[in-house]
Motif scaffolding. Structure first.
Motif, mmCIF file in Angstrom:
data_model
loop_
_atom_site.group_PDB
_atom_site.id
_atom_site.type_symbol
_atom_site.label_atom_id
_atom_site.label_comp_id
_atom_site.label_asym_id
_atom_site.label_seq_id
_atom_site.Cartn_x
_atom_site.Cartn_y
_atom_site.Cartn_z
ATOM 1 N N ASN A 252 1.223 2.901 -3.387
ATOM 2 C CA ASN A 252 0.089 3.515 -4.070
ATOM 3 C C ASN A 252 0.356 4.997 -4.326
ATOM 4 O O ASN A 252 0.789 5.732 -3.437
ATOM 5 C CB ASN A 252 -1.189 3.366 -3.235
ATOM 6 N N ASP A 253 0.090 5.425 -5.551
ATOM 7 C CA ASP A 253 0.176 6.844 -5.934
ATOM 8 C C ASP A 253 1.585 7.425 -5.823
ATOM 9 O O ASP A 253 1.750 8.645 -5.722
ATOM 10 C CB ASP A 253 -0.791 7.691 -5.090
ATOM 11 N N GLU B 27 0.816 -1.217 0.000
ATOM 12 C CA GLU B 27 0.000 0.000 0.000
ATOM 13 C C GLU B 27 0.849 1.266 0.000
ATOM 14 O O GLU B 27 0.401 2.313 -0.479
ATOM 15 C CB GLU B 27 -0.942 -0.002 1.203
ATOM 16 N N GLU C 7 -5.926 -6.288 -4.515
ATOM 17 C CA GLU C 7 -6.995 -5.557 -3.829
ATOM 18 C C GLU C 7 -6.457 -4.344 -3.076
ATOM 19 O O GLU C 7 -7.169 -3.348 -2.909
ATOM 20 C CB GLU C 7 -7.706 -6.495 -2.855
ATOM 21 N N LEU C 8 -5.198 -4.410 -2.626
ATOM 22 C CA LEU C 8 -4.614 -3.312 -1.857
ATOM 23 C C LEU C 8 -4.095 -2.173 -2.736
ATOM 24 O O LEU C 8 -3.774 -1.098 -2.238
ATOM 25 C CB LEU C 8 -3.474 -3.832 -0.981
ATOM 26 N N LEU C 9 -3.998 -2.410 -4.027
ATOM 27 C CA LEU C 9 -3.543 -1.368 -4.946
ATOM 28 C C LEU C 9 -4.726 -0.511 -5.362
ATOM 29 O O LEU C 9 -5.735 -1.025 -5.849
ATOM 30 C CB LEU C 9 -2.888 -1.983 -6.179
ATOM 31 N N THR C 10 -4.564 0.798 -5.179
ATOM 32 C CA THR C 10 -5.642 1.694 -5.589
ATOM 33 C C THR C 10 -5.470 2.167 -7.019
ATOM 34 O O THR C 10 -6.411 2.618 -7.651
ATOM 35 C CB THR C 10 -5.715 2.926 -4.665
ATOM 36 N N ASP C 11 -4.241 2.077 -7.539
ATOM 37 C CA ASP C 11 -3.991 2.518 -8.909
ATOM 38 C C ASP C 11 -4.667 1.574 -9.882
ATOM 39 O O ASP C 11 -4.659 0.358 -9.711
ATOM 40 C CB ASP C 11 -2.490 2.494 -9.225
ATOM 41 N N GLU C 12 -5.245 2.111 -10.931
ATOM 42 C CA GLU C 12 -5.798 1.277 -11.980
ATOM 43 C C GLU C 12 -4.672 0.641 -12.768
ATOM 44 O O GLU C 12 -3.585 1.195 -12.882
ATOM 45 C CB GLU C 12 -6.686 2.107 -12.923
#
Length: 208
Positions: free
Chosen positions: A172-173, A169, A200-205
């Protein structure tokens, strides 16, 4: 962020099993250096038959770039790796051969200072892999923070070394395009569940 699954220190049959378990959650399969050394191009052929998505071969080329890159591309690799500590002439050949085959290449930055890493801007088609080596102390957070505060690169970026469910996490970003994950997935009793959890823990598309 794409997930690159690094397969090392296992049999080709085991690698096939791990690919089957994780394929729904990953984006790139890496034939790790140890697999290439143990099983050679025949092993690459077997992985290519099993996995139809993007396949990276971690050659770690430092010389004979035209021959080594051409060989793995002819056997189905989509991406090949070279070491950034090699000569500019070798890296230029890597870039030329990748272009000739309409494939990609990655430059591994193990052993390079951040100042030297920034000189890799002259290879705009390369994916730059910021890599915490297996033999080094430190953490993925340390190497990411050091790199991000000093990098002037506009290349696609990968990060590798000790990435797992526990720390994914943090990335991310941060601007990395690829997270290279080996034992953080393959070292689990259920590689499929580990890969799914990381996804699931990655927010990036996922990137195209």
């Amino acid at each position: 962020m794409k997930i690159q699954l690094a397969l090392d220190r296992m049999s080709i049959e085991k690698a096939k099993d791990v690919i089957s378990e994780t394929e729904a959650s990953i984006d790139i399969v890496e034939m790790g250096t140890s697999l290439l050394k143990d099983f050679g191009l025949n092993g690459l052929d077997e992985l290519r038959k099993t996995y139809k998505g993007p396949l990276l071969v971690d050659l770690k080329t430092v010389d004979e770039a035209e021959y080594e890159f051409s060989q793995v591309y002819r056997h189905g690799a989509d991406i090949a790796t070279a070491m950034g500590v090699t000569t500019p002439e070798t890296l230029e050949i890597c870039q030329q051969v990748a272009s000739q085959f309409h494939r990609s290449f990655m430059i591994d930055t193990i052993g390079m200072s951040l100042e030297k890493i920034n000189t890799l801007v002259q290879y705009p088609n390369a994916i730059i892999c910021v890599h915490l080596s297996h033999d080094s102390a430190g953490s993925v957070k340390d190497i990411a923070d050091d790199f991000l505060t000093q990098s002037t690169l506009s290349n696609r970026l990968a990060i590798s070394g000790g990435i797992s469910v526990e720390n994914i996490e943090y990335l991310n970003d941060k601007g990395f395009d690829i997270a290279v994950i080996g034992s953080g997935i393959t070292g689990n009793d259920s590689p499929g569940n580990a890969a799914k959890k990381i996804r699931e823990l990655l927010t990036d598309e996922r990137l195209s």
